[in-house]
Design a protein around this motif. Sequence first.
Motif, short mmCIF file in Angstrom:
data_model
loop_
_atom_site.label_atom_id
_atom_site.label_comp_id
_atom_site.label_asym_id
_atom_site.label_seq_id
_atom_site.Cartn_x
_atom_site.Cartn_y
_atom_site.Cartn_z
N PHE A 172 1.02 -1.26 -0.04
CA PHE A 172 -0.36 -0.03 -0.15
C PHE A 172 0.80 0.94 0.11
O PHE A 172 0.35 1.92 0.91
CB PHE A 172 -0.42 0.06 0.78
CG PHE A 172 -2.11 -1.01 0.67
CD1 PHE A 172 -3.12 -0.52 -0.34
CD2 PHE A 172 -2.87 -1.82 1.86
CE1 PHE A 172 -3.72 -1.64 -0.41
CE2 PHE A 172 -3.66 -2.28 1.72
CZ PHE A 172 -4.41 -2.64 -0.14
N THR A 215 -0.30 -1.40 14.58
CA THR A 215 -0.54 -1.43 12.93
C THR A 215 -1.92 -1.90 12.82
O THR A 215 -2.68 -2.59 14.18
CB THR A 215 0.34 -2.42 12.67
OG1 THR A 215 0.10 -3.02 13.78
CG2 THR A 215 1.85 -2.30 12.64
N ALA A 216 -2.54 -2.17 12.03
CA ALA A 216 -3.92 -2.42 11.88
C ALA A 216 -4.09 -3.69 12.42
O ALA A 216 -5.88 -4.57 12.97
CB ALA A 216 -4.40 -3.04 10.32
N SER A 217 -2.99 -4.83 12.41
CA SER A 217 -2.82 -6.07 12.44
C SER A 217 -3.28 -6.55 14.01
O SER A 217 -4.21 -6.82 15.09
CB SER A 217 -1.37 -6.65 12.26
OG SER A 217 -1.49 -6.96 10.95
N HIS A 270 -7.69 -9.56 5.36
CA HIS A 270 -5.88 -10.11 5.75
C HIS A 270 -5.64 -10.90 7.14
O HIS A 270 -6.78 -11.50 7.46
CB HIS A 270 -6.18 -8.75 6.34
CG HIS A 270 -4.58 -8.69 6.34
ND1 HIS A 270 -3.95 -8.62 7.06
CD2 HIS A 270 -3.66 -8.24 5.06
CE1 HIS A 270 -2.34 -8.31 7.46
NE2 HIS A 270 -2.56 -8.41 5.62
N GLY A 311 -11.70 -1.92 1.31
CA GLY A 311 -10.03 -2.08 0.80
C GLY A 311 -9.30 -3.16 0.96
O GLY A 311 -8.73 -3.47 1.68
N THR A 352 -6.58 -6.58 0.51
CA THR A 352 -5.65 -5.99 0.33
C THR A 352 -4.76 -6.46 -1.04
O THR A 352 -4.22 -5.60 -1.88
CB THR A 352 -4.65 -7.33 1.39
OG1 THR A 352 -4.93 -7.19 2.51
CG2 THR A 352 -3.03 -6.56 1.37
N ASP A 376 -12.04 -3.58 8.69
CA ASP A 376 -11.45 -3.41 8.47
C ASP A 376 -11.92 -2.30 7.05
O ASP A 376 -11.33 -3.43 6.34
CB ASP A 376 -10.39 -4.87 7.84
CG ASP A 376 -8.85 -4.42 7.39
OD1 ASP A 376 -8.18 -3.52 7.41
OD2 ASP A 376 -8.46 -5.28 7.16
N ALA A 426 -8.82 -0.38 6.71
CA ALA A 426 -7.83 0.14 7.36
C ALA A 426 -6.90 0.53 5.78
O ALA A 426 -6.33 1.66 6.17
CB ALA A 426 -6.36 -1.35 7.38
N ASN A 454 -6.13 2.66 9.11
CA ASN A 454 -4.84 3.51 8.81
C ASN A 454 -3.90 4.39 8.22
O ASN A 454 -3.84 4.13 7.11
CB ASN A 454 -3.58 2.12 8.56
CG ASN A 454 -3.54 0.95 9.05
OD1 ASN A 454 -4.05 0.82 10.18
ND2 ASN A 454 -2.53 0.06 8.15
N HIS A 479 -1.30 5.59 8.14
CA HIS A 479 -0.04 4.74 7.74
C HIS A 479 -0.15 4.18 6.72
O HIS A 479 0.70 3.96 5.29
CB HIS A 479 0.92 4.04 8.06
CG HIS A 479 0.53 2.92 8.81
ND1 HIS A 479 0.84 2.10 10.58
CD2 HIS A 479 0.42 1.57 8.05
CE1 HIS A 479 0.50 0.64 9.76
NE2 HIS A 479 0.22 0.92 8.94
N LYS A 480 -1.53 3.79 5.65
CA LYS A 480 -1.12 3.15 4.19
C LYS A 480 -1.51 4.56 3.33
O LYS A 480 -1.47 4.25 2.69
CB LYS A 480 -2.57 2.50 4.32
CG LYS A 480 -2.41 1.06 5.17
CD LYS A 480 -3.17 0.06 4.35
CE LYS A 480 -3.14 -1.37 5.79
NZ LYS A 480 -1.29 -1.92 6.01
N1 PLP Z 1 -5.96 -4.54 6.83
C1 PLP Z 1 -5.49 -4.30 4.93
C2 PLP Z 1 -6.64 -4.65 4.30
C3 PLP Z 1 -4.44 -5.26 4.91
O1 PLP Z 1 -3.91 -4.43 3.28
C4 PLP Z 1 -3.48 -4.57 5.97
C5 PLP Z 1 -2.17 -4.97 5.34
O2 PLP Z 1 -1.89 -4.72 4.26
C6 PLP Z 1 -3.76 -5.70 7.22
C7 PLP Z 1 -4.65 -4.74 7.13
C8 PLP Z 1 -2.22 -5.55 7.95
O3 PLP Z 1 -2.07 -4.14 8.53
P1 PLP Z 1 -0.31 -3.75 9.25
O4 PLP Z 1 0.51 -3.98 8.73
O5 PLP Z 1 -0.75 -1.90 9.53
O6 PLP Z 1 -1.01 -4.86 10.35
#
Ligand code: PLP
Length: 493
Positions: A100, A159-161, A202, A257, A259, A284, A286, A313, A315-316
């Motif tokens: 991203f 992070t999103a995770s 994801h 959105g 991945t 999600d 993100a 996120n 940061h994305k």
């Molecule tokens: N959710 C989606 C849709 C993603 O595409 C990603 C990573 O690209 C994530 C979650 C995880 O993101 P992060 O790297 O912030 O944990």
Amino acid sequence: MRCSRMNDGELPPGAAALGDVSSAEFRDQLHQVADWIADYRERIEQRAISPHDAPGAIAAALPATAPCAPESFKTILEDLDRIIVPGLVHWGHPSFFGYFGSTTTAPGILGEMICAALNVSAMTWRTSPAATELEGVVLDWLRQMLQLSPAHHGVVYDTASVATLHALAAARESLQLDVRKQGLSGRAGLPRLKLYASDQAHSSIEKAAVVLGIGAENVTRIRCDAEYRMLPAALVAAIERDIALGCKPCAVVATVGTTSATSVDPVTDIVAVCRKQGVWLHVDAAYGGAMAMLPEGRWAMAGADDADSIVVNPHKWLFVPLDFSTLYTRRPELLRSVFALTPEYLQGDASGGAENYMDYGIQLGRRFRALKAWMVFRTFGEDGIRARIREHRRLAQLLASWVESESGFELMAPVHMGVVCFRARADSLTPQEADALNESIVTTINATGKAYLTYTRLRGRVAIRLAIGNVLTTERHVAACWESIRGERQGRP
Ligand code: PLP
């Protein structure tokens, strides 16, 4: 002992005095670093985006042990230039189109630098009131920019995770199984918990299931339609089947959105399913949450405001450098009931009514991440952020139009955001040969160092994936990359 042993208080020969680098030296070094960073950003386009070194080559060029004696800043900077920087993938390069994109921006870099200088921990209000209060303010600004209701309470994670892990912990808590106290193991009466997400969602959902004791096997992947959107009817069928088997649905994760293809699940329909079944809905967003900034993009977040939790996120696609992920939830009390645990030495920080963000997560020490986001949001302004996202979408649409008008290529997914998925058609090749062709176009282009792409699989076939999200990227960069892809295609069967 490797380095010479000394008596207490004795300094090694040639060592500097105790304490930090002198103020005069530090000032000089800061000026050098300022120039270094400005030069790096200004000349980034002259660099090869990715290195060619074999694994281990960079480590082999570095000493195996830390230096015993102090080293000069000059030598350290020389090694940075000589060994480290050439071994990096330059995510900030305007022709870096992988994953991203990259959201490095000048205000974000400045925010990170000041954050490092302050080095405060935003774990309780008392440990740094302004860090905590700025986090609240920035979260509220973002909430409003994303058009989420004030009922959503925000928290910043890395992070999103990690944000999704916390959201799903709250979802598990909503089932009132007393997991915090009793855990999950050895409890015969507990039902098998289930999570649901589309087959495009994801992998962080499986990771959360692992950590939360739900188990990766209990994440049910739901089928999608031809545009990679979760099929609500398939979700209903999966939930009903699980309930009939005595399982307990814990949460559904809808994606705004995805991945690979940046598809958008039908969140409004999924909200209705979750309401009916009494299941937590986590969205999600993100990457795709940024679409809510645009009047013409709000459709993507339709229904998301009704979710129990949403991750976005910055940061994305909102120009805040790694790492900055926000979780909004209508049920913050559940996050607190999972995670609030005040050790004795922090009892004095139980600040009357003020927010203690340590209560919302696994982390105790917390970086002052809000600072860089505050600087980005102020420097660009809401209008500036909107204009940049709009430009990225324009460039993606433009590329999609070039792909569509070229007979040797086909689009693999609708283009809604800043990502274009497409592939070289090769009717004379077997599907496996065509996949190998598309893979090799990506690896050959990446090897030139002039652009950086990734590939993914859609409908079982390899697709070239080009993501636009860098403030330095212009039409010239996208056009040059497209020309190289066309050129690569021409030389092959
Ligand atoms: N959710 C989606 C849709 C993603 O595409 C990603 C990573 O690209 C994530 C979650 C995880 O993101 P992060 O790297 O912030 O944990």
